[in-house]
Design a protein around this motif. Structure first.
Motif, PDB file in Angstrom:
ATOM      1  N   GLU A 348      45.426  12.860 -62.069  1.00  0.00           N
ATOM      2  CA  GLU A 348      45.885  12.949 -60.679  1.00  0.00           C
ATOM      3  C   GLU A 348      47.114  12.069 -60.516  1.00  0.00           C
ATOM      4  OE1 GLU A 348      42.853   9.534 -58.920  1.00  0.00           O
ATOM      5  OE2 GLU A 348      42.240  11.651 -58.816  1.00  0.00           O
ATOM      6  N   GLY A 349      47.841  12.298 -59.430  1.00  0.00           N
ATOM      7  CA  GLY A 349      48.994  11.451 -59.108  1.00  0.00           C
ATOM      8  C   GLY A 349      50.011  11.393 -60.240  1.00  0.00           C
ATOM      9  N   ASP A 350      50.244  10.181 -60.723  1.00  0.00           N
ATOM     10  CA  ASP A 350      51.250   9.951 -61.768  1.00  0.00           C
ATOM     11  C   ASP A 350      50.698  10.120 -63.178  1.00  0.00           C
ATOM     12  OD1 ASP A 350      53.150   9.360 -59.829  1.00  0.00           O
ATOM     13  OD2 ASP A 350      52.658   7.217 -59.838  1.00  0.00           O
ATOM     14  N   ASP A 351      49.499  10.679 -63.318  1.00  0.00           N
ATOM     15  CA  ASP A 351      48.878  10.759 -64.643  1.00  0.00           C
ATOM     16  C   ASP A 351      49.639  11.668 -65.592  1.00  0.00           C
ATOM     17  OD1 ASP A 351      46.947   8.983 -63.876  1.00  0.00           O
ATOM     18  OD2 ASP A 351      45.447  10.508 -63.404  1.00  0.00           O
ATOM     19  N   LYS A 352      50.274  12.703 -65.077  1.00  0.00           N
ATOM     20  CA  LYS A 352      51.066  13.564 -65.963  1.00  0.00           C
ATOM     21  C   LYS A 352      52.185  12.758 -66.624  1.00  0.00           C
ATOM     22  CE  LYS A 352      53.771  17.817 -66.303  1.00  0.00           C
ATOM     23  NZ  LYS A 352      54.828  17.169 -67.096  1.00  0.00           N
ATOM     24  N   ALA A 353      52.807  11.880 -65.851  1.00  0.00           N
ATOM     25  CA  ALA A 353      53.859  11.030 -66.416  1.00  0.00           C
ATOM     26  C   ALA A 353      53.277  10.106 -67.481  1.00  0.00           C
ATOM     27  CB  ALA A 353      54.533  10.218 -65.316  1.00  0.00           C
ATOM     28  N   LEU A 354      52.042   9.640 -67.273  1.00  0.00           N
ATOM     29  CA  LEU A 354      51.377   8.782 -68.251  1.00  0.00           C
ATOM     30  C   LEU A 354      51.152   9.553 -69.559  1.00  0.00           C
ATOM     31  CD1 LEU A 354      49.995   5.912 -68.520  1.00  0.00           C
ATOM     32  CD2 LEU A 354      47.836   7.112 -68.011  1.00  0.00           C
ATOM     33  N   VAL A 355      50.681  10.788 -69.437  1.00  0.00           N
ATOM     34  CA  VAL A 355      50.456  11.626 -70.617  1.00  0.00           C
ATOM     35  C   VAL A 355      51.772  11.931 -71.325  1.00  0.00           C
ATOM     36  CG1 VAL A 355      49.673  13.889 -71.418  1.00  0.00           C
ATOM     37  CG2 VAL A 355      48.335  12.643 -69.702  1.00  0.00           C
ATOM     38  N   ASP A 356      52.775  12.318 -70.555  1.00  0.00           N
ATOM     39  CA  ASP A 356      54.076  12.642 -71.147  1.00  0.00           C
ATOM     40  C   ASP A 356      54.664  11.436 -71.890  1.00  0.00           C
ATOM     41  OD1 ASP A 356      53.863  15.180 -70.129  1.00  0.00           O
ATOM     42  OD2 ASP A 356      55.241  14.865 -68.453  1.00  0.00           O
ATOM     43  N   ALA A 357      54.502  10.258 -71.311  1.00  0.00           N
ATOM     44  CA  ALA A 357      55.032   9.049 -71.949  1.00  0.00           C
ATOM     45  C   ALA A 357      54.293   8.752 -73.249  1.00  0.00           C
ATOM     46  CB  ALA A 357      54.918   7.860 -71.000  1.00  0.00           C
ATOM     47  N   LEU A 358      52.986   9.015 -73.275  1.00  0.00           N
ATOM     48  CA  LEU A 358      52.227   8.810 -74.508  1.00  0.00           C
ATOM     49  C   LEU A 358      52.735   9.734 -75.608  1.00  0.00           C
ATOM     50  CD1 LEU A 358      49.930   7.709 -76.245  1.00  0.00           C
ATOM     51  CD2 LEU A 358      48.396   9.372 -75.144  1.00  0.00           C
ATOM     52  N   PHE A 359      52.892  11.009 -75.287  1.00  0.00           N
ATOM     53  CA  PHE A 359      53.348  11.957 -76.306  1.00  0.00           C
ATOM     54  C   PHE A 359      54.779  11.664 -76.741  1.00  0.00           C
ATOM     55  CE2 PHE A 359      49.509  14.170 -75.401  1.00  0.00           C
ATOM     56  CZ  PHE A 359      49.266  14.989 -76.495  1.00  0.00           C
ATOM     57  N   ALA A 360      55.599  11.186 -75.832  1.00  0.00           N
ATOM     58  CA  ALA A 360      56.961  10.800 -76.211  1.00  0.00           C
ATOM     59  C   ALA A 360      56.922   9.634 -77.201  1.00  0.00           C
ATOM     60  CB  ALA A 360      57.770  10.428 -74.976  1.00  0.00           C
ATOM     61  N   ASN A 361      56.045   8.671 -76.968  1.00  0.00           N
ATOM     62  CA  ASN A 361      55.890   7.540 -77.895  1.00  0.00           C
ATOM     63  C   ASN A 361      55.360   8.001 -79.252  1.00  0.00           C
ATOM     64  OD1 ASN A 361      56.801   5.213 -76.579  1.00  0.00           O
ATOM     65  ND2 ASN A 361      54.920   5.039 -75.377  1.00  0.00           N
TER      66      ASN A 361
END
Length: 488
Positions: A348-361
């Motif tokens: 929810e909320g900003d979690d997509k950004a959290l997931v995207d940042a993980l995969f980018a790392n």
């Protein structure tokens, strides 16, 4: 009643759907492995499968009572190019059985000799592809992914010629059915709308009986297949699994994974990763799999247009609307997978950004995909397993801080979180170098022990045993497998 309780339905379809074909006998069949648990589920005596008659049956030397072997016809887009007639070129549907719950399954012999659809091929399979499919399909089942299964594998005692002489083998593959998108494409392309309607009715009755009375059976089937694939592909993505040959003839309408030829699991993560030696343009790279699934579904929609609605403009509108539901359904399933892997009740909320940042790392650092997620489970409080094998690079520290803060705000209890994360984050997968080592040992030295050990270890992918640490360890540089190959 014979040793396999056959109850065949595909043979009741007209002859346009298949060619009746006996398997080609082999010189000296020998046992490799029998899946006793699956045999019992299917109502087959595993001791009989282990017997000389059972081995002869899987090898194609004996056709048991009730079997009605056939080679099915289908078409397909292969790497985007349409082939109007493919068909079972090295496989035969031996027959069907009803399991203990009344669910129908195909038993197919893969590598059973030439058929009218072999297109000049020998219809045989080398040992390596049989072992690969046995290992990976059974691992996928243990991981909870809808998949075909391996019932048994036997050697043929005969060489198969590829780039060199290789030992031959036959795999007994089990599937809810082998009806493919390409099966519909074939009948649509030849203008056989009567057979197309019959195939729709057969598929609905077999896989989605609750929709058999729909106003437009073809449209109902299309939507069911869209839903099934939108649920399946996120499971691949969540495990770092690359199918390798997502042709329309390798997409089943029942929603199970099929064809483990050049497949692989990612070790060091890169979103554009490709393993298949024949995927030179990266069409089926990891990042492309979700979009290719929708492309294949559009091919199914196109094939079904003649039987969706008599008004072709209306048929196009209805089919397009069904295919257009795929992205949202895929994203919802992907969101559920990622929430589970990260230990969240939901994204929810900003979690997509959290997931995207993980995969980018992960991509930037080429991080081991499986160990990274299993390490998150440990950092959330799970039992230690991979800490000696893996730790996040220092560059992940800001992301890990954000993730921990997000966990603190989530509604799951610690116990709930760990239960969810453990089921979503395996420690053991059939790593490419281990699969390759098992194949090399079998082909080069006749040593099947590494194959059996890998099958047994990956059957319990979430349970760590320190003695099995080598099965969780990423490959050394000299062990890395860069390319995988089709058995043909």
């Amino acid at each position: 009643m014979g040793p396999i309780p056959f109850d065949n339905s595909y043979t009741r379809l007209p002859g346009a759907f298949y060619t009746r074909q006996e398997p080609t006998q082999v010189h000296r069949p020998g046992a490799i492995r029998v899946n006793h648990a699956l045999a019992r589920q299917l109502g087959i005596d595993p001791d009989w499968l282990d017997s000389a008659e059972g081995i002869a049956t899987i090898a194609g030397n004996h056709v048991p009572e009730g079997a009605e072997p056939l080679a099915a016809v289908y078409a397909g887009h292969q790497f985007g190019s349409y082939n109007p007639q493919l068909g079972d070129g090295r496989a035969l549907l031996l027959g069907e059985v009803l399991d203990r719950n009344g669910q129908r399954f195909d038993i197919q012999l893969k590598g059973s000799g030439p058929t009218p659809y072999s297109r000049g091929g020998d219809g045989r399979s080398p040992l390596g592809p049989v072992l690969r499919e046995y290992i990976v399909s059974e691992a996928m089942a243990a991981l909870g992914v809808p998949t075909t299964r391996a019932l048994a594998a036997v050697s043929t005692g005969e060489p198969v010629i590829r780039d060199r002489a290789l030992p031959g083998a036959v795999l007994a593959r089990v599937a809810s059915s082998h009806i493919r998108i390409g099966t519909f494409q074939y009948f649509s392309a030849v203008g056989d709308h009567a057979s197309l309607r019959l195939l729709v009715e057969h598929s609905l009755a077999r896989h989605y009986p609750e929709f058999a009375g729909a106003e437009s059976p073809a449209l109902a089937l299309l939507q069911c297949v869209v839903d099934a694939q939108a649920a399946l592909v996120p499971r691949w993505q969540a495990l770092g699994f690359i199918h390798g040959v997502m042709n329309t003839d390798n997409m089943l309408v029942c929603g199970e994974t099929i064809d483990y030829g050049p497949c692989a699991f990612i070790d060091d993560f890169h979103a554009d990763k490709v393993f298949s030696s024949i995927d030179r343009g990266g069409r089926y790279a990891y990042r492309n799999q979700p979009g290719i699934a929708q492309w294949n579904l559009a091919c199914l929609a196109h094939a079904l247009l003649p039987v969706i609605d008599a008004d072709q403009d209306r048929a196009v509108e209805l089919a397009q609307a069904a295919v257009d539901t795929y992205p949202d359904k895929f994203l919802a399933a992907q969101s559920r997978c990622m929430a589970d892997k990260l230990g969240l009740d939901r994204l929810e909320g900003d979690d997509k950004a959290l997931v995207d940042a993980l995969f980018a790392n992960l991509d930037t650092h080429g991080t081991d995909f499986t160990l990274a997620f299993r390490r998150l489970y440990e950092l959330a409080g799970g039992e230690p397993a991979v800490g000696e094998l893996f730790e996040f690079p220092a560059a992940f520290a800001p992301w890990l801080a954000q993730w921990r803060a997000r966990l603190a705000a989530d509604s799951l209890t610690p116990e709930q979180r760990l239960a969810v994360m453990r089921r979503a984050n395996p420690v053991f997968i059939p790593r490419n170098h281990l699969v390759e080592a098992a194949i090399r040992a079998a082909e080069d030295r006749g040593d099947l022990q590494p194959f059996h050990a890998l099958v047994e270890r990956t059957a319990r992918p979430f349970d760590f045993d320190p003695d099995d640490r080598p099965y969780a360890t990423p490959p050394r540089p000299e062990q890395v497998v860069e390319r995988t190959f089709c058995g043909t």
